[in-house]
Scaffold this motif. Structure first.
Motif, PDB file in Angstrom:
ATOM      1  N   ALA A  91     -40.899 -47.245   1.879  1.00 50.64           N
ATOM      2  CA  ALA A  91     -39.496 -46.829   1.961  1.00 50.64           C
ATOM      3  C   ALA A  91     -39.458 -45.309   1.968  1.00 50.64           C
ATOM      4  O   ALA A  91     -40.115 -44.659   1.158  1.00 50.64           O
ATOM      5  N   GLY A  92     -38.724 -44.753   2.909  1.00 48.39           N
ATOM      6  CA  GLY A  92     -38.583 -43.306   3.018  1.00 48.39           C
ATOM      7  C   GLY A  92     -37.126 -42.929   3.128  1.00 48.39           C
ATOM      8  O   GLY A  92     -36.250 -43.803   3.154  1.00 48.39           O
ATOM      9  N   PRO A  93     -36.847 -41.650   3.235  1.00 50.54           N
ATOM     10  CA  PRO A  93     -35.459 -41.205   3.298  1.00 50.54           C
ATOM     11  C   PRO A  93     -34.723 -41.662   4.555  1.00 50.54           C
ATOM     12  O   PRO A  93     -33.498 -41.762   4.554  1.00 50.54           O
ATOM     13  N   ASP A  94     -35.473 -41.967   5.620  1.00 47.35           N
ATOM     14  CA  ASP A  94     -34.836 -42.366   6.876  1.00 47.35           C
ATOM     15  C   ASP A  94     -34.854 -43.868   7.120  1.00 47.35           C
ATOM     16  O   ASP A  94     -34.401 -44.320   8.162  1.00 47.35           O
ATOM     17  N   GLY A  95     -35.439 -44.633   6.204  1.00 44.79           N
ATOM     18  CA  GLY A  95     -35.503 -46.074   6.408  1.00 44.79           C
ATOM     19  C   GLY A  95     -36.805 -46.645   5.903  1.00 44.79           C
ATOM     20  O   GLY A  95     -37.395 -46.142   4.945  1.00 44.79           O
ATOM     21  N   LEU A  96     -37.273 -47.678   6.571  1.00 43.87           N
ATOM     22  CA  LEU A  96     -38.484 -48.377   6.181  1.00 43.87           C
ATOM     23  C   LEU A  96     -39.507 -48.342   7.299  1.00 43.87           C
ATOM     24  O   LEU A  96     -39.154 -48.472   8.468  1.00 43.87           O
ATOM     25  N   ALA A  97     -40.756 -48.188   6.925  1.00 43.18           N
ATOM     26  CA  ALA A  97     -41.861 -48.286   7.875  1.00 43.18           C
ATOM     27  C   ALA A  97     -42.793 -49.360   7.337  1.00 43.18           C
ATOM     28  O   ALA A  97     -43.020 -49.444   6.128  1.00 43.18           O
ATOM     29  N   ALA A  98     -43.308 -50.197   8.225  1.00 40.74           N
ATOM     30  CA  ALA A  98     -44.179 -51.286   7.784  1.00 40.74           C
ATOM     31  C   ALA A  98     -45.249 -51.571   8.819  1.00 40.74           C
ATOM     32  O   ALA A  98     -45.083 -51.283  10.006  1.00 40.74           O
ATOM     33  N   VAL A  99     -46.337 -52.129   8.338  1.00 39.60           N
ATOM     34  CA  VAL A  99     -47.355 -52.708   9.207  1.00 39.60           C
ATOM     35  C   VAL A  99     -47.522 -54.141   8.722  1.00 39.60           C
ATOM     36  O   VAL A  99     -47.777 -54.376   7.536  1.00 39.60           O
ATOM     37  N   CYS A 100     -47.329 -55.078   9.626  1.00 40.70           N
ATOM     38  CA  CYS A 100     -47.480 -56.493   9.306  1.00 40.70           C
ATOM     39  C   CYS A 100     -48.732 -57.012   9.993  1.00 40.70           C
ATOM     40  O   CYS A 100     -48.964 -56.720  11.166  1.00 40.70           O
ATOM     41  N   PHE A 101     -49.519 -57.769   9.269  1.00 35.93           N
ATOM     42  CA  PHE A 101     -50.717 -58.387   9.813  1.00 35.93           C
ATOM     43  C   PHE A 101     -50.404 -59.861  10.007  1.00 35.93           C
ATOM     44  O   PHE A 101     -50.079 -60.557   9.049  1.00 35.93           O
ATOM     45  N   LEU A 102     -50.472 -60.298  11.269  1.00 36.85           N
ATOM     46  CA  LEU A 102     -50.080 -61.659  11.623  1.00 36.85           C
ATOM     47  C   LEU A 102     -51.221 -62.428  12.255  1.00 36.85           C
ATOM     48  O   LEU A 102     -52.055 -61.845  12.948  1.00 36.85           O
ATOM     49  N   THR A 103     -51.178 -63.728  12.060  1.00 37.09           N
ATOM     50  CA  THR A 103     -52.023 -64.615  12.844  1.00 37.09           C
ATOM     51  C   THR A 103     -51.121 -65.193  13.923  1.00 37.09           C
ATOM     52  O   THR A 103     -49.962 -65.518  13.672  1.00 37.09           O
ATOM     53  N   ALA A 104     -51.631 -65.268  15.125  1.00 35.17           N
ATOM     54  CA  ALA A 104     -50.884 -65.796  16.270  1.00 35.17           C
ATOM     55  C   ALA A 104     -51.886 -66.086  17.380  1.00 35.17           C
ATOM     56  O   ALA A 104     -53.047 -65.681  17.306  1.00 35.17           O
TER      57      ALA A 104
END
Length: 110
Positions: free
Chosen positions: A48-61
């Motif tokens: 969470a930062g001042p401008d919003g959210l940043a994420a890295v998601c690890f998915l199986t697909a």
């Protein structure tokens, strides 16, 4: 497993109204519980930062494209009215090119 980057920004607060905030923990939990068609979030790192959210998601697909599409659809559902991120905007939902090319670790070491 595929790494998909997300960036989400909150709606602009109405003047005098409360600011909408979302914590990294609740968002990470929501991401790991998303019902995704043909994919599954195994792990998510959310900042969470001042401008919003940043994420890295690890998915199986079945493929990188399938992982991107499934997560984009699922995250869109989170931002719909009634969702935990209602009113937020998804500004990025795409494969992390460094990780996808196997260069993430090499880049981090330099």
């Amino acid at each position: 497993m595929y790494a998909i980057r997300l960036e989400l920004i909150p709606p602009r607060p109405v003047q005098g109204g409360p600011a909408l905030e979302a914590g990294a923990g609740p968002v990470r939990l929501a991401l790991t519980r998303l019902p995704l068609d043909g994919a599954r979030v195994c792990h998510a790192r959310v900042l969470a930062g001042p401008d919003g959210l940043a994420a890295v998601c690890f998915l199986t697909a079945s493929s990188l494209l399938a992982a991107e599409r499934a997560l984009r659809s699922g995250v869109g559902a989170l931002a719909e009215p009634g969702g935990p991120l209602a009113g937020w905007s998804v500004v990025r939902c795409e494969a992390d090119p460094w990780i996808a090319l196997g260069m993430g670790l090499a880049r981090a070491r330099s």
